[in-house]
Design an enzyme around this catalytic site. Structure first.
Site, PDB file in Angstrom:
ATOM      1  CE1 TYR A  60      -3.312  -2.420  -0.043  1.00 51.21           C
ATOM      2  CE2 TYR A  60      -4.141  -2.126   2.185  1.00 51.21           C
ATOM      3  CZ  TYR A  60      -4.423  -2.771   0.956  1.00 51.21           C
ATOM      4  OH  TYR A  60      -5.504  -3.652   0.994  1.00 51.21           O
TER       5      TYR A  60
HETATM    6  N1  NAP Z   1      -7.548  -7.419   0.069  1.00 55.64           N
HETATM    7  C1  NAP Z   1      -7.629  -6.563  -1.111  1.00 55.64           C
HETATM    8  O1  NAP Z   1      -7.528  -7.009  -2.246  1.00 55.64           O
HETATM    9  C2  NAP Z   1      -7.995  -5.131  -0.851  1.00 55.64           C
HETATM   10  C3  NAP Z   1      -8.611  -4.586  -2.024  1.00 55.64           C
HETATM   11  C4  NAP Z   1      -8.883  -3.097  -1.570  1.00 55.64           C
HETATM   12  C5  NAP Z   1      -8.943  -2.642  -0.289  1.00 55.64           C
HETATM   13  N2  NAP Z   1      -8.593  -3.422   0.726  1.00 55.64           N
HETATM   14  C6  NAP Z   1      -8.769  -2.900   2.290  1.00 55.64           C
HETATM   15  O2  NAP Z   1     -10.151  -2.466   2.275  1.00 55.64           O
HETATM   16  C7  NAP Z   1      -9.965  -1.064   2.752  1.00 55.64           C
HETATM   17  C8  NAP Z   1     -11.169  -0.206   2.254  1.00 55.64           C
HETATM   18  O3  NAP Z   1     -11.369  -0.361   0.728  1.00 55.64           O
HETATM   19  P1  NAP Z   1     -11.733   0.672  -0.018  1.00 55.64           P
HETATM   20  O4  NAP Z   1     -10.790   2.052   0.439  1.00 55.64           O
HETATM   21  O5  NAP Z   1     -11.823   0.267  -1.310  1.00 55.64           O
HETATM   22  O6  NAP Z   1     -13.015   1.183   0.619  1.00 55.64           O
HETATM   23  P2  NAP Z   1     -14.459   1.892   0.170  1.00 55.64           P
HETATM   24  O7  NAP Z   1     -15.139   2.286   1.314  1.00 55.64           O
HETATM   25  O8  NAP Z   1     -15.262   0.942  -0.871  1.00 55.64           O
HETATM   26  O9  NAP Z   1     -13.886   3.146  -0.667  1.00 55.64           O
HETATM   27  C9  NAP Z   1     -13.169   4.423   0.060  1.00 55.64           C
HETATM   28  C10 NAP Z   1     -13.306   5.566  -0.650  1.00 55.64           C
HETATM   29  O10 NAP Z   1     -14.598   5.935  -0.737  1.00 55.64           O
HETATM   30  C11 NAP Z   1     -14.741   7.274  -0.612  1.00 55.64           C
HETATM   31  N3  NAP Z   1     -15.545   7.659   0.696  1.00 55.64           N
HETATM   32  C12 NAP Z   1     -15.586   6.618   1.914  1.00 55.64           C
HETATM   33  N4  NAP Z   1     -16.349   7.136   2.544  1.00 55.64           N
HETATM   34  C13 NAP Z   1     -16.835   8.182   2.184  1.00 55.64           C
HETATM   35  C14 NAP Z   1     -17.679   9.001   2.780  1.00 55.64           C
HETATM   36  N5  NAP Z   1     -18.278   8.939   3.802  1.00 55.64           N
HETATM   37  N6  NAP Z   1     -18.394  10.106   1.906  1.00 55.64           N
HETATM   38  C15 NAP Z   1     -17.941  10.326   0.654  1.00 55.64           C
HETATM   39  N7  NAP Z   1     -16.821   9.329   0.200  1.00 55.64           N
HETATM   40  C16 NAP Z   1     -16.490   8.479   0.872  1.00 55.64           C
HETATM   41  C17 NAP Z   1     -13.188   7.947  -0.433  1.00 55.64           C
HETATM   42  O11 NAP Z   1     -12.821   7.973  -1.798  1.00 55.64           O
HETATM   43  P3  NAP Z   1     -12.313   9.612  -2.621  1.00 55.64           P
HETATM   44  O12 NAP Z   1     -11.038   9.617  -2.662  1.00 55.64           O
HETATM   45  O13 NAP Z   1     -13.315   9.267  -3.886  1.00 55.64           O
HETATM   46  O14 NAP Z   1     -12.977  10.486  -1.564  1.00 55.64           O
HETATM   47  C18 NAP Z   1     -12.421   6.582  -0.002  1.00 55.64           C
HETATM   48  O15 NAP Z   1     -11.310   6.506  -0.493  1.00 55.64           O
HETATM   49  C19 NAP Z   1      -8.750  -0.344   2.342  1.00 55.64           C
HETATM   50  O16 NAP Z   1      -8.025   0.566   2.819  1.00 55.64           O
HETATM   51  C20 NAP Z   1      -7.587  -1.914   2.312  1.00 55.64           C
HETATM   52  O17 NAP Z   1      -7.291  -1.668   3.951  1.00 55.64           O
HETATM   53  C21 NAP Z   1      -8.101  -4.828   0.457  1.00 55.64           C
END
Ligand code: NAP
Length: 372
Positions: A60
């Site tokens: 990451y």
């Molecule tokens: N194992 C794997 O393959 C894998 C893959 C992906 C992620 N992960 C893990 O899962 C975690 C979460 O994944 P994700 O970041 O994809 O989660 P997500 O909740 O689907 O997307 C997060 C993104 O959505 C936007 N956001 C979040 N909350 C918001 C709100 N309340 N209002 C408006 N926009 C909001 C932000 O992006 P903007 O920049 O657009 O504001 C944020 O970066 C990661 O940090 C990581 O630890 C694991």
């Protein structure tokens, strides 16, 4: 529910909060994350609210996320209080195939790097990040087992693998008395429910926890993107240059419409409703949050303090349902009634099966053409 209502990670003695703080957004190297001061704010706020579970990975933001976690934990003297998860798999040295993949050589190399960056001598939960499609199950299993014995990891998990792969591994672990898989990490949200077919039933059967990632489908389920044809318009990660997974699909727009309607009725934000639905889905242990700003995290932390009434939950369930496909259409009640001679059988516990989306039709009196 509160953030400090801890639950066990699958069939283990490890206690984790129902939300986990994801750190893929710690650092700006990938083009969509947060600077260190904002990452720190998020980290502190999450712990203040009662969270104890942090998710990171060696790759990451090119190692920066792990470094930040290591720094925050060390400075706050928080090591004992926290459950730190990290992962290995993705290649880090162009031209060197053994500096990537699921094999033993890379596993040790990656773990040593993570321990250095995290400034710790053990990881609570170590994940295989994604299946490399050929490393034998036995090699991953015996290495994880050794690492637990060596005290370098406490538990291990599997991320982004087919269901047959982890199911076979868990079965071998059980038969051979080796350390079992504690948890799975997979994409799961109202917009992405495919793991309900195989992964979740298998995990429940095998005593494995589940930590969903991308619970807001990368931000789509916040409602901040406006539909433009099939595509989406708006400020955020999904329209940025580094977006890798396309979330702008007909299915997802339809899901969002239902979600927005239900959220209005509940007086909650779509993000809060989407997260609440997910935290309370069968088999889910701890949902991994992603936030770029402190305000986004605050919004998301507000997802636990309410209950979605059954009628609105039903709307979310049906509005986001998967297509009915083979072979799951054989497990619906009316087909099973035919299996048991139209006698209702009550098993000792509900079966771990996916039974599809649509309401079952009435039991047909006679066999229709083409039916088995
Ligand atoms: N194992 C794997 O393959 C894998 C893959 C992906 C992620 N992960 C893990 O899962 C975690 C979460 O994944 P994700 O970041 O994809 O989660 P997500 O909740 O689907 O997307 C997060 C993104 O959505 C936007 N956001 C979040 N909350 C918001 C709100 N309340 N209002 C408006 N926009 C909001 C932000 O992006 P903007 O920049 O657009 O504001 C944020 O970066 C990661 O940090 C990581 O630890 C694991």
């Amino acid at each position: 529910m509160n953030l400090n209502e801890y639950t066990t990670l699958g069939r283990t003695g490890l206690r984790v909060s129902p939300l986990c703080l994801g750190t893929m957004t710690f650092g700006t190297e990938w083009g969509f994350g947060a600077e260190e001061n904002v990452s720190r704010q998020q980290f502190d706020r999450f712990l203040d609210a009662g969270g104890n579970f942090i998710d990171t990975a060696d790759g990451y933001t090119s190692g920066h996320a792990e470094e930040m976690v290591g720094k925050f934990v060390t400075e706050g003297k928080l090591r004992d209080r926290l459950v730190i998860a990290t992962k290995y798999t993705f290649g880090v040295q162009p031209g060197n195939p053994n500096a990537g993949g699921n094999g033993r050589k890379n596993l040790y190399r990656a773990l040593e790097g993570s321990l250095r960056r995290l400034k710790t001598d053990y990881v609570d939960l170590y994940y295989l990040h994604a299946w490399d499609t050929f490393t034998p199950i036995e090699e991953v299993l015996s290495t994880m087992d050794d690492l637990v014995s060596e005290g370098k990891i406490r538990y291990y998990g599997m991320s982004d693998t087919p269901a047959w792969y982890f199911a076979r591994m868990q079965t071998i672990a059980e038969k051979e008395g080796k350390e079992r898989i504690a948890t799975l990490q997979l994409e799961y949200s109202l917009a992405e429910r495919n793991i309900e077919r195989e992964h979740i039933p298998a995990a429940q059967e095998l005593g494995i926890g589940l930590c969903p990632w991308s619970p807001l489908a990368g931000g789509l389920l916040t409602g901040k993107y406006k539909r433009e044809g099939i595509s989406g318009k708006g400020e955020g990660r999904l329209t940025g240059p580094r977006s890798i997974f396309n979330k702008f699909t007909e299915h997802n727009w339809r899901v969002l419409e239902v979600l927005q309607d239900v959220s209005k009725k509940l007086g909650k934000t779509p993000a809060q409703v989407a997260l609440n639905w997910l935290v309370t889905q069968p088999g889910v242990t701890s949902v991994i949050l992603g936030a770029r700003t402190a305000a986004q995290l605050e919004d998301n932390l507000g997802s636990l303090a309410f209950t979605i009434p059954p009628d609105l939950r039903q709307r979310l369930d049906t509005g986001s349902a998967l297509e009915d496909v083979h072979p799951y259409n054989f497990y619906v009640p009316w087909m099973q009634a035919r299996v048991s001679g139209n006698v209702t059988v009550k098993p000792w516990r509900p079966a771990n099966i996916y039974v599809g989306a649509t309401a079952p039709p009435a039991v047909p009196e006679t066999k229709a053409a083409g039916e088995p």
